[in-house]
Design a protein around this motif. Sequence first.
Motif, PDB file in Angstrom:
ATOM      1  N   SER A  49       6.999   6.056  17.921  1.00 35.33           N
ATOM      2  CA  SER A  49       8.082   6.682  18.673  1.00 35.33           C
ATOM      3  C   SER A  49       7.602   7.964  19.316  1.00 35.33           C
ATOM      4  N   ALA A  50       8.111   8.219  20.508  1.00 37.22           N
ATOM      5  CA  ALA A  50       7.722   9.412  21.252  1.00 37.22           C
ATOM      6  C   ALA A  50       8.324  10.636  20.603  1.00 37.22           C
ATOM      7  N   PRO A  51       7.627  11.798  20.684  1.00 34.01           N
ATOM      8  CA  PRO A  51       8.202  13.019  20.139  1.00 34.01           C
ATOM      9  C   PRO A  51       9.470  13.391  20.880  1.00 34.01           C
ATOM     10  N   ALA A  52      10.369  14.056  20.190  1.00 33.35           N
ATOM     11  CA  ALA A  52      11.629  14.459  20.807  1.00 33.35           C
ATOM     12  C   ALA A  52      11.359  15.357  22.007  1.00 33.35           C
ATOM     13  N   PRO A  53      12.076  15.124  23.127  1.00 30.52           N
ATOM     14  CA  PRO A  53      11.848  15.950  24.319  1.00 30.52           C
ATOM     15  C   PRO A  53      12.039  17.436  24.066  1.00 30.52           C
ATOM     16  N   ALA A  54      13.021  17.793  23.220  1.00 24.92           N
ATOM     17  CA  ALA A  54      13.262  19.214  22.937  1.00 24.92           C
ATOM     18  C   ALA A  54      12.062  19.839  22.249  1.00 24.92           C
ATOM     19  N   ALA A  55      11.479  19.108  21.278  1.00 22.97           N
ATOM     20  CA  ALA A  55      10.313  19.633  20.566  1.00 22.97           C
ATOM     21  C   ALA A  55       9.117  19.723  21.501  1.00 22.97           C
ATOM     22  N   THR A  56       8.956  18.714  22.364  1.00 23.88           N
ATOM     23  CA  THR A  56       7.854  18.736  23.325  1.00 23.88           C
ATOM     24  C   THR A  56       8.004  19.914  24.278  1.00 23.88           C
ATOM     25  N   GLY A  57       9.223  20.154  24.737  1.00 27.04           N
ATOM     26  CA  GLY A  57       9.475  21.286  25.636  1.00 27.04           C
ATOM     27  C   GLY A  57       9.217  22.620  24.965  1.00 27.04           C
ATOM     28  N   GLU A  58       9.628  22.743  23.697  1.00 36.71           N
ATOM     29  CA  GLU A  58       9.396  23.991  22.965  1.00 36.71           C
ATOM     30  C   GLU A  58       7.902  24.228  22.758  1.00 36.71           C
ATOM     31  N   ARG A  59       7.179  23.174  22.419  1.00 38.46           N
ATOM     32  CA  ARG A  59       5.739  23.297  22.214  1.00 38.46           C
ATOM     33  C   ARG A  59       5.035  23.703  23.509  1.00 38.46           C
ATOM     34  N   SER A  60       5.440  23.095  24.614  1.00 44.89           N
ATOM     35  CA  SER A  60       4.845  23.423  25.914  1.00 44.89           C
ATOM     36  C   SER A  60       5.147  24.866  26.308  1.00 44.89           C
ATOM     37  N   PHE A  61       6.385  25.293  26.068  1.00 50.85           N
ATOM     38  CA  PHE A  61       6.751  26.675  26.385  1.00 50.85           C
ATOM     39  C   PHE A  61       5.950  27.652  25.537  1.00 50.85           C
ATOM     40  N   LEU A  62       5.862  27.388  24.237  1.00 46.48           N
ATOM     41  CA  LEU A  62       5.132  28.294  23.350  1.00 46.48           C
ATOM     42  C   LEU A  62       3.653  28.365  23.718  1.00 46.48           C
ATOM     43  N   LEU A  63       3.093  27.243  24.132  1.00 40.28           N
ATOM     44  CA  LEU A  63       1.691  27.243  24.551  1.00 40.28           C
ATOM     45  C   LEU A  63       1.491  28.219  25.714  1.00 40.28           C
ATOM     46  N   ARG A  64       2.363  28.129  26.731  1.00 43.69           N
ATOM     47  CA  ARG A  64       2.256  29.036  27.887  1.00 43.69           C
ATOM     48  C   ARG A  64       2.522  30.488  27.485  1.00 43.69           C
ATOM     49  N   LEU A  65       3.515  30.685  26.615  1.00 44.47           N
ATOM     50  CA  LEU A  65       3.848  32.042  26.178  1.00 44.47           C
ATOM     51  C   LEU A  65       2.695  32.667  25.412  1.00 44.47           C
ATOM     52  N   TYR A  66       2.106  31.914  24.489  1.00 45.16           N
ATOM     53  CA  TYR A  66       1.002  32.445  23.688  1.00 45.16           C
ATOM     54  C   TYR A  66      -0.230  32.725  24.544  1.00 45.16           C
ATOM     55  N   LEU A  67      -0.507  31.845  25.513  1.00 41.52           N
ATOM     56  CA  LEU A  67      -1.635  32.097  26.414  1.00 41.52           C
ATOM     57  C   LEU A  67      -1.422  33.386  27.209  1.00 41.52           C
ATOM     58  N   SER A  68      -0.220  33.541  27.771  1.00 40.26           N
ATOM     59  CA  SER A  68       0.090  34.748  28.548  1.00 40.26           C
ATOM     60  C   SER A  68       0.042  35.992  27.676  1.00 40.26           C
ATOM     61  N   ARG A  69       0.640  35.879  26.485  1.00 37.11           N
ATOM     62  CA  ARG A  69       0.668  37.026  25.558  1.00 37.11           C
ATOM     63  C   ARG A  69      -0.743  37.421  25.150  1.00 37.11           C
ATOM     64  N   GLY A  70      -1.580  36.420  24.889  1.00 41.68           N
ATOM     65  CA  GLY A  70      -2.961  36.704  24.514  1.00 41.68           C
ATOM     66  C   GLY A  70      -3.734  37.356  25.644  1.00 41.68           C
ATOM     67  N   ALA A  71      -3.568  36.849  26.863  1.00 44.35           N
ATOM     68  CA  ALA A  71      -4.277  37.413  28.016  1.00 44.35           C
ATOM     69  C   ALA A  71      -3.834  38.852  28.279  1.00 44.35           C
ATOM     70  N   LEU A  72      -2.540  39.114  28.166  1.00 46.36           N
ATOM     71  CA  LEU A  72      -2.039  40.484  28.376  1.00 46.36           C
ATOM     72  C   LEU A  72      -2.562  41.436  27.299  1.00 46.36           C
ATOM     73  N   ALA A  73      -2.629  40.965  26.064  1.00 46.89           N
ATOM     74  CA  ALA A  73      -3.148  41.809  24.985  1.00 46.89           C
ATOM     75  C   ALA A  73      -4.609  42.170  25.231  1.00 46.89           C
ATOM     76  N   LEU A  74      -5.405  41.194  25.664  1.00 45.98           N
ATOM     77  CA  LEU A  74      -6.821  41.463  25.933  1.00 45.98           C
ATOM     78  C   LEU A  74      -6.987  42.405  27.123  1.00 45.98           C
ATOM     79  N   ALA A  75      -6.167  42.224  28.153  1.00 51.41           N
ATOM     80  CA  ALA A  75      -6.223  43.126  29.309  1.00 51.41           C
ATOM     81  C   ALA A  75      -5.814  44.544  28.906  1.00 51.41           C
ATOM     82  N   TRP A  76      -4.796  44.648  28.065  1.00 49.71           N
ATOM     83  CA  TRP A  76      -4.344  45.964  27.594  1.00 49.71           C
ATOM     84  C   TRP A  76      -5.451  46.642  26.786  1.00 49.71           C
ATOM     85  N   ALA A  77      -6.095  45.884  25.913  1.00 45.26           N
ATOM     86  CA  ALA A  77      -7.167  46.441  25.081  1.00 45.26           C
ATOM     87  C   ALA A  77      -8.284  46.993  25.953  1.00 45.26           C
TER      88      ALA A  77
END
Length: 195
Positions: free
Chosen positions: A6-34
């Motif tokens: 069975s396919a993963p629930a769309p809501a969970a897939t959407g949350e995972r995709s959002f968190l991936l983008r958020l964590y990448l952006s957050r990580g890049a901003l932290a490194l730039a700030w440092a």
Amino acid sequence: MRAQTSAPAPAATGERSFLLRLYLSRGALALAWALAFAGAHEDVDAVATTLLVAYPLIDAVSSLLDHRATPNSPERRVIAFNGLLSALAAVALGIAGADGVAPVLHVFGAWAIVSGTAQVIVGVRRRGPELGKQWPTLISGGLSFLVGITYNIQAVRDNPSLEVLSVYATGGGVWFMLQALLLGWKSRRLRTRTT
């Protein structure tokens, strides 16, 4: 032929995709700030103070975005709390910057302790089949807690330095990137299982 699951629930897939983008952006901003703060921390002048205020504001905005995208769940309140805490930390760092290095380390350390605790709580609540084990988030939050304690100890010693804050942001950036990579790997594995 592999059996189709069975396919993963769309809501969970959407949350995972959002968190991936958020964590990448957050990580890049932290490194730039440092990188930026490494060249500006010698004196607590207007540039350094502006950067000090900006760092928790990045966290506050990230928490706001996370809160809005997270479905109704217990961690939403912790995320909201962390966002409010980070906004207050930005104000406190702006005030502390006028008084020198030691007050800045005290405020930053206190924020790191409470924010790290919140991060661990969110990581524990997100551990599961859809969002993975959250090890980078848990390690990052635990280290933030411990480092915050050391900053408050350093603040009362002779010749405290703000150089440690660049190290803190670098570590945070790396852990956010690792969490994003693990979420990406989890997404690929789940897609493979459904084909």
